[in-house]
Design a protein around this motif. Structure first.
Motif, PDB file in Angstrom:
ATOM      1  N   TYR A 283       0.879  -1.232  -0.074  1.00 33.57           N
ATOM      2  CA  TYR A 283       0.009  -0.087  -0.041  1.00 33.57           C
ATOM      3  C   TYR A 283       0.992   1.287  -0.139  1.00 33.57           C
ATOM      4  O   TYR A 283       0.706   2.384  -0.868  1.00 33.57           O
ATOM      5  CB  TYR A 283      -0.767   0.070   1.293  1.00 33.57           C
ATOM      6  CG  TYR A 283      -1.826   1.368   1.441  1.00 33.57           C
ATOM      7  CD1 TYR A 283      -3.015   1.285   0.713  1.00 33.57           C
ATOM      8  CD2 TYR A 283      -1.457   2.432   2.061  1.00 33.57           C
ATOM      9  CE1 TYR A 283      -3.943   2.279   0.749  1.00 33.57           C
ATOM     10  CE2 TYR A 283      -2.148   3.329   2.018  1.00 33.57           C
ATOM     11  CZ  TYR A 283      -3.397   3.511   1.147  1.00 33.57           C
ATOM     12  OH  TYR A 283      -4.366   4.549   1.391  1.00 33.57           O
ATOM     13  N   LEU A 284       1.879   1.237   0.756  1.00 35.46           N
ATOM     14  CA  LEU A 284       2.764   2.242   0.930  1.00 35.46           C
ATOM     15  C   LEU A 284       3.327   2.767  -0.358  1.00 35.46           C
ATOM     16  O   LEU A 284       3.565   3.954  -0.780  1.00 35.46           O
ATOM     17  CB  LEU A 284       3.766   2.240   2.056  1.00 35.46           C
ATOM     18  CG  LEU A 284       3.380   2.101   3.406  1.00 35.46           C
ATOM     19  CD1 LEU A 284       4.312   2.108   4.567  1.00 35.46           C
ATOM     20  CD2 LEU A 284       2.450   3.421   3.874  1.00 35.46           C
ATOM     21  N   VAL A 285       3.954   1.557  -0.913  1.00 36.85           N
ATOM     22  CA  VAL A 285       4.571   1.771  -2.211  1.00 36.85           C
ATOM     23  C   VAL A 285       3.739   2.408  -3.416  1.00 36.85           C
ATOM     24  O   VAL A 285       4.005   3.162  -4.264  1.00 36.85           O
ATOM     25  CB  VAL A 285       5.212   0.513  -2.679  1.00 36.85           C
ATOM     26  CG1 VAL A 285       5.812   0.556  -4.307  1.00 36.85           C
ATOM     27  CG2 VAL A 285       6.307   0.192  -1.975  1.00 36.85           C
ATOM     28  N   LEU A 286       2.431   1.733  -3.556  1.00 33.23           N
ATOM     29  CA  LEU A 286       1.476   2.235  -4.407  1.00 33.23           C
ATOM     30  C   LEU A 286       1.093   3.551  -4.290  1.00 33.23           C
ATOM     31  O   LEU A 286       0.862   4.379  -5.441  1.00 33.23           O
ATOM     32  CB  LEU A 286       0.299   1.229  -4.425  1.00 33.23           C
ATOM     33  CG  LEU A 286       0.377  -0.054  -5.181  1.00 33.23           C
ATOM     34  CD1 LEU A 286      -1.104  -0.907  -4.840  1.00 33.23           C
ATOM     35  CD2 LEU A 286       0.536   0.254  -6.709  1.00 33.23           C
ATOM     36  N   TYR A 287       0.864   3.842  -2.969  1.00 27.12           N
ATOM     37  CA  TYR A 287       0.700   5.285  -2.470  1.00 27.12           C
ATOM     38  C   TYR A 287       1.754   6.159  -3.268  1.00 27.12           C
ATOM     39  O   TYR A 287       1.311   7.525  -3.630  1.00 27.12           O
ATOM     40  CB  TYR A 287       0.336   5.563  -1.100  1.00 27.12           C
ATOM     41  CG  TYR A 287       0.059   6.776  -0.792  1.00 27.12           C
ATOM     42  CD1 TYR A 287      -1.414   7.267  -0.949  1.00 27.12           C
ATOM     43  CD2 TYR A 287       1.005   7.658  -0.272  1.00 27.12           C
ATOM     44  CE1 TYR A 287      -1.883   8.556  -0.545  1.00 27.12           C
ATOM     45  CE2 TYR A 287       0.488   9.004   0.033  1.00 27.12           C
ATOM     46  CZ  TYR A 287      -0.906   9.469   0.011  1.00 27.12           C
ATOM     47  OH  TYR A 287      -1.155  10.586   0.411  1.00 27.12           O
ATOM     48  N   GLY A 288       3.015   5.906  -3.091  1.00 28.90           N
ATOM     49  CA  GLY A 288       3.984   6.605  -3.420  1.00 28.90           C
ATOM     50  C   GLY A 288       4.067   6.833  -4.902  1.00 28.90           C
ATOM     51  O   GLY A 288       4.256   8.096  -5.346  1.00 28.90           O
ATOM     52  N   VAL A 289       3.898   5.710  -5.629  1.00 30.77           N
ATOM     53  CA  VAL A 289       4.128   5.930  -7.238  1.00 30.77           C
ATOM     54  C   VAL A 289       2.905   6.556  -8.003  1.00 30.77           C
ATOM     55  O   VAL A 289       3.012   6.765  -9.066  1.00 30.77           O
ATOM     56  CB  VAL A 289       4.832   4.686  -7.859  1.00 30.77           C
ATOM     57  CG1 VAL A 289       5.810   4.206  -6.927  1.00 30.77           C
ATOM     58  CG2 VAL A 289       3.682   3.577  -7.340  1.00 30.77           C
ATOM     59  N   THR A 290       1.831   6.717  -7.180  1.00 30.29           N
ATOM     60  CA  THR A 290       0.630   6.989  -7.820  1.00 30.29           C
ATOM     61  C   THR A 290       0.236   8.567  -7.516  1.00 30.29           C
ATOM     62  O   THR A 290      -1.031   8.891  -7.854  1.00 30.29           O
ATOM     63  CB  THR A 290      -0.561   6.387  -7.195  1.00 30.29           C
ATOM     64  OG1 THR A 290      -0.757   6.182  -5.957  1.00 30.29           O
ATOM     65  CG2 THR A 290      -0.554   4.825  -7.859  1.00 30.29           C
ATOM     66  N   GLN A 291       1.334   9.328  -6.911  1.00 24.26           N
ATOM     67  CA  GLN A 291       0.856  10.712  -6.823  1.00 24.26           C
ATOM     68  C   GLN A 291       1.203  11.654  -7.952  1.00 24.26           C
ATOM     69  O   GLN A 291       1.790  10.925  -9.198  1.00 24.26           O
ATOM     70  CB  GLN A 291       2.199  11.227  -5.681  1.00 24.26           C
ATOM     71  CG  GLN A 291       1.824  10.524  -4.159  1.00 24.26           C
ATOM     72  CD  GLN A 291       0.520  10.620  -3.760  1.00 24.26           C
ATOM     73  OE1 GLN A 291      -0.102  11.775  -3.440  1.00 24.26           O
ATOM     74  NE2 GLN A 291      -0.143   9.643  -3.496  1.00 24.26           N
ATOM     75  N   THR A 292       0.504  12.690  -7.882  1.00 28.01           N
ATOM     76  CA  THR A 292       0.638  13.510  -9.312  1.00 28.01           C
ATOM     77  C   THR A 292       2.015  14.158  -9.826  1.00 28.01           C
ATOM     78  O   THR A 292       2.307  13.777 -11.003  1.00 28.01           O
ATOM     79  CB  THR A 292      -0.383  14.739  -9.008  1.00 28.01           C
ATOM     80  OG1 THR A 292      -1.723  14.537  -8.539  1.00 28.01           O
ATOM     81  CG2 THR A 292      -0.485  15.835 -10.248  1.00 28.01           C
TER      82      THR A 292
END
Length: 704
Positions: free
Chosen positions: A92-101
C-alpha cells in the motif's frame, strides 16, 4: 547443520508469481494515477495493495514450500498471517508513493526502499513462522546482501517503469514487463539469498510441524494467487479502457468547446467569448460603478503585406502581433481576435478615459518596433478606436460598434493613431454607408463623369496634356467632393472597378477627339493604393486599351509619392512593367512622402509633380520657398525627369517657376478642371492657334 534441498519447479513458479505480481502492481499504479475521484482512488489503492501483497507473500510461501529439510516442517498460522499483513501494508505504501500527481526522484527512491524493506520484513517474519528450535542462525554478511539486493533491484525496477516517460503505448508495455522482471528478480533474489544466509543446527526441529502435503499446498497457493492477480489485472485493464474512452470523449468535448470559443490561429478568445466577457464586465461595472474601455484595432496595410508575402507570412504577422498585444495589456484584460486583422482589447476597471489613452499610446509605441518575417523587416501598426462604458453605450453590441466607428475615424486621421468615439461619428458612419451605396450604383446609372485639367509648357504656355479628374453627382445627395467619396471607395475596395471605369472613359474620350479631328494629347490618370495592390493591374489596363483601340503612349499614370514609398521595391517593379508596355509614369505630390534618392533613380519616371504645398510657399515664404522648389527642379533634371508644378494660382508663382526652368504648369491660374465639352473647345482653340502659326511661318518663309 541440516542439509537443505529445493524443488526447482516450485522455485521457477515462485519467480513467475513474483513477476506477475510486480506487473499487476505497475499496471495498477498507472491506472490509479489516472483516477480523479478521491474515494475510488483509495478503494483501488487498498484492492491493489491486497493483490500485490498476496502476490509477493505467495512467492515467499511457495519459495518456502520449495525448501526442504530432513525433518518435518510447518508454519504457524498467526505468524504467517502477520507476514501477509506486512506484505499488504508495504505494498500500500509503495502504491501510494508511485501514484501521486508529481512523482519526484526522492519519492521514487523512497518507494523502492520501502519495497525492499517490506520484502525483507515479510520474509523474515515468514521464516519465524517455522518456530525452529534451536533458532535459525543467520550469516550477517549474506543477510545484509539480501536486503541490499531487494532495495537496489526494487529501485531499478521503479526507475525503469516510471522515470523514462513515453507516449508510445508499446514502449510503455515493454518497459513495464522489463521492470516487472527486475522486480521479480528483486523479490526472489532477496528470498533465496536470505535462505542462503540461514543455517539450521542438526538438532533443530520445527515447532509448527504438521502433516499437510506441501505439494498440494504449493499448487493451491499458486493457483489461488494466479486467479487473484489475473482478476485484478483484468479489472484494471477493463476500467482503464473505460476511463480512457471517457477521457477521450471529455478531451474531444474540451477541444470542441475550445474551437468554439477561441481563435484557432492565435489562441485568443474569439468574438463569442469576447461578447460574453463584455456582458459579464458590464454587470460587474454597474454594480461597482466602474468604467471600462473597448479598443477596436485594425492593422494598417495588412492586406498589401498578405498579398505580397503570402498567407503563411500573414498568419505569422497576426500571431506575432497577438503576442505583442498580450504583453502590452494588464493581466486581467482580455485580448480577442474577431477575424482577419481585427483585434479587440477589453480594458477592465479604468480610473479615467485618460488611462485608456495612455494604454493606446503605449500599444502604438511598442508596435512600431519592426517585425522580422522571412528575413524581411516590416512595421505593422494598428489604428485604434476606443469606446468607454457607460458613456458610449451600455450593451456589448453598441460598445463594440462604436469602437469600430472610432477606429475608422482613426484611419481617416492618418492611421497608426487612436480616436475616442464621439456621437458625431455615427452621423459620419451613416453618411459613409450612404456614399458606399451610391458608389455601388454610380457606374451603372451614370452618376460618374470626368473633367479635365490642362497642363501647359512652362516656357511658351502651349497645351501639353491634361489630367483626368473623377466627379460624382447624385440626384439626392448632390455633388460629392472627391475628398469625400474617394477615401470611402478606397477602404471598401470599390475604387478598383471605379479606376477601370476611368481608364475606359478616358480611352473613349480620346477616340472622340480623334473622330472630331482634334489634336490628341497625353492624358494623366491617378492610380489608387488599392489598384496598385492588384497583381494583374498592367494586363487589365492593356486589355481595356486594346478593346477601346487606344495606344498606351496616350496614357500617363500618376502615383502619389506617399503610396509609392509604402512598398518602394514593389512600386519599382510595377513602374517598370508599365514602362515596358509604353505607359509613362509620374510621381504625384512629390515632397510629401520622403522619397529616397536611390528609389527615385530606380523608378525612372517621366515626371515629378511638385505638391501644391511647396508651390504656395513660393509666395508665403519667398526665399526659403523658392530654394526648396528650385532644389526639387534641379534634382529632377539631374535624374532626367520633367517637373510639373501643380496648384499654380498667382502670376508671381508662374513667373518664379518659369525662371527656375519648370517644365510644365498646372493650376487654376492657367486652367481650371473642365467638362469634356469645354475642354474640346480648348483643344479646338489650340488647333486653330497651331494652324495660324503654321500659316504665319509659311508666309514668312515665302516672303523672305
Amino acid at each position: 547443520m541440516h542439509a537443505t534441498t529445493y524443488d526447482y519447479w516450485l522455485v521457477v513458479s515462485s519467480f513467475l508469481v513474483a513477476t506477475l505480481a510486480s506487473y499487476t502492481a505497475l499496471d495498477l499504479s498507472s491506472y490509479i494515477s489516472a483516477l480523479a475521484g478521491r474515494r475510488i482512488r483509495h478503494a483501488w489503492l487498498v484492492g491493489g495493495a491486497a493483490a500485490m501483497g498476496i502476490g509477493i507473500w505467495s512467492m515467499h510461501f511457495i519459495g518456502m514450500l520449495a525448501f526442504s529439510l530432513p525433518i518435518p516442517l510447518g508454519y504457524d498460522l498467526i505468524t504467517t498471517g502477520y507476514s501477509l499483513i506486512i506484505a499488504i501494508f508495504f505494498s500500500y505504501l509503495v502504491l501510494y508513493g508511485v501514484t501521486q500527481t508529481e512523482l519526484t526522484t526522492l519519492r521514487l527512491i523512497a518507494s523502492g526502499t520501502l519495497m525492499g524493506v517490506g520484502i525483507a520484513a515479510m520474509h523474515y517474519t515468514g521464516m519465524a513462522a517455522m518456530q525452529m528450535h534451536p533458532a535459525i542462525q543467520y550469516d550477517l554478511a549474506l543477510l545484509t546482501i539480501s536486503v541490499v539486493i531487494g532495495i537496489s533491484a526494487a529501485n531499478i525496477a521503479l526507475w525503469v517503469a516510471y522515470k523514462f516517460d513515453s507516449t508510445n503505448q508499446k514502449s510503455v508495455i515493454t518497459r513495464r514487463i522489463g521492470a516487472a522482471c527486475v522486480m521479480g528478480i528483486a523479490i526472489t533474489g532477496m528470498h533465496y539469498m536470505s535462505m542462503a544466509a540461514s543455517h539450521f543446527p542438526s538438532e533443530s526441529v520445527s515447532g509448527a510441524a504438521s502433516s499437510f502435503d506441501s505439494q498440494w499446498l504449493a499448487i493451491t497457493t499458486i493457483l489461488f494467487t494466479f486467479v487473484i492477480l489475473s482478476v485484478t489485472l483484468i479489472l484494471s485493464r477493463f476500467n482503464a479502457r473505460e476511463n480512457f474512452l471517457l477521457g477521450s470523449v471529455s478531451q474531444l468535448n474540451s477541444k470542441i468547446v475550445h474551437m468554439a470559443t477561441f481563435d484557432l490561429l492565435t489562441g485568443l478568445p474569439n468574438r463569442w467569448t469576447l461578447m460574453e466577457r463584455i456582458k459579464h464586465t458590464i454587470i460587474i461595472s454597474k454594480h461597482q460603478n466602474n468604467m471600462f474601455a473597448i479598443f477596436f484595432m485594425d492593422l494598417d496595410g495588412f492586406k498589401a503585406i498578405n498579398d505580397s508575402l503570402g498567407h503563411s507570412a500573414g498568419d505569422e504577422i497576426l500571431n506575432t502581433f497577438a503576442q505583442r498585444l498580450l504583453q502590452c495589456v494588464r493581466s486581467g484584460d482580455t485580448v480577442a481576435r474577431l477575424g482577419g486583422d481585427e483585434f479587440v482589447v477589453l480594458l477592465d476597471n479604468l480610473a479615467s478615459p485618460e488611462a485608456a489613452a495612455e494604454m493606446a499610446e503605449s500599444v502604438l509605441y511598442r508596435m512600431r518596433t519592426d517585425l522580422w518575417i522571412n528575413q524581411q523587416s516590416l512595421q505593422v501598426t494598428p489604428s485604434i478606436g476606443i469606446s468607454i462604458f457607460p458613456q458610449d453605450g451600455e450593451t456589448a453590441e453598441i460598445l463594440l460598434k462604436n469602437a469600430d466607428t472610432a477606429m475608422y475615424e482613426a484611419k481617416r486621421g492618418g492611421r497608426s493613431t487612436y480616436r475616442f468615439f464621439e456621437t458625431s461619428m455615427n452621423e459620419a458612419a451613416v453618411r459613409t454607408l450612404e456614399i458606399q451605396s451610391v458608389l455601388h450604383e454610380a457606374i451603372k446609372v451614370g452618376n460618374f463623369s470626368l473633367c479635365f485639367q490642362p497642363k501647359f509648357r512652362g516656357d511658351n504656355g502651349k497645351l501639353t496634356g491634361t489630367e483626368a479628374l473623377l466627379r460624382l453627382h447624385h440626384p439626392k445627395l448632390g455633388f460629392l467632393s472627391p475628398k469625400e467619396f474617394i477615401p470611402i471607395a478606397e477602404r471598401s475596395g470599390q475604387i478598383i472597378q471605379i479606376g477601370y471605369w476611368v481608364v475606359r472613359e478616358v480611352c473613349r474620350q480620346i477616340c472622340r477627339w480623334k473622330a472630331s479631328g482634334l489634336p490628341l494629347i497625353k492624358v494623366a490618370i491617378n492610380l489608387s493604393p488599392r489598384q496598385l495592390e492588384q497583381p494583374d493591374l498592367v494586363q487589365t489596363m492593356l486589355n481595356i486599351l486594346d478593346r477601346e483601340q487606344v495606344s498606351s503612349e496616350k496614357i500617363m499614370f500618376e502615383i502619389t509619392e506617399t503610396v509609392a514609398m509604402q512598398d518602394a521595391a514593389r512600386t519599382a517593379e510595377m513602374i517598370h512593367e508599365f514602362q515596358k508596355n509604353n505607359f509613362e509614369i509620374a510621381i504625384d505630390d512629390f515632397g510629401t512622402g520622403y522619397s529616397s534618392l536611390a528609389y527615385l533613380q530606380r523608378f525612372r519616371v517621366k515626371q515629378l509633380k511638385i505638391d501644391r504645398f511647396f508651390i504656395n510657399g513660393l509666395d508665403e515664404y519667398d526665399h526659403e520657398g523658392s530654394a526648396i522648389v528650385s532644389a526639387i527642379i534641379k534634382l529632377a533634371h539631374t535624374l532626367e525627369m520633367e517637373v510639373v508644378a501643380e496648384g499654380v494660382e498667382t502670376d508671381s508663382q508662374l513667373a518664379k517657376l518659369r525662371d527656375m526652368g519648370c517644365d510644365e504648369i498646372q493650376g487654376y491660374l492657367l486652367g481650371k478642371p473642365m467638362a469634356a465639352e469645354e475642354f474640346n473647345m480648348l483643344l479646338l482653340h489650340q488647333q486653330e492657334s497651331q494652324n495660324l502659326n503654321i500659316q504665319s511661318q509659311f508666309v514668312t518663309n515665302v516672303c523672305g
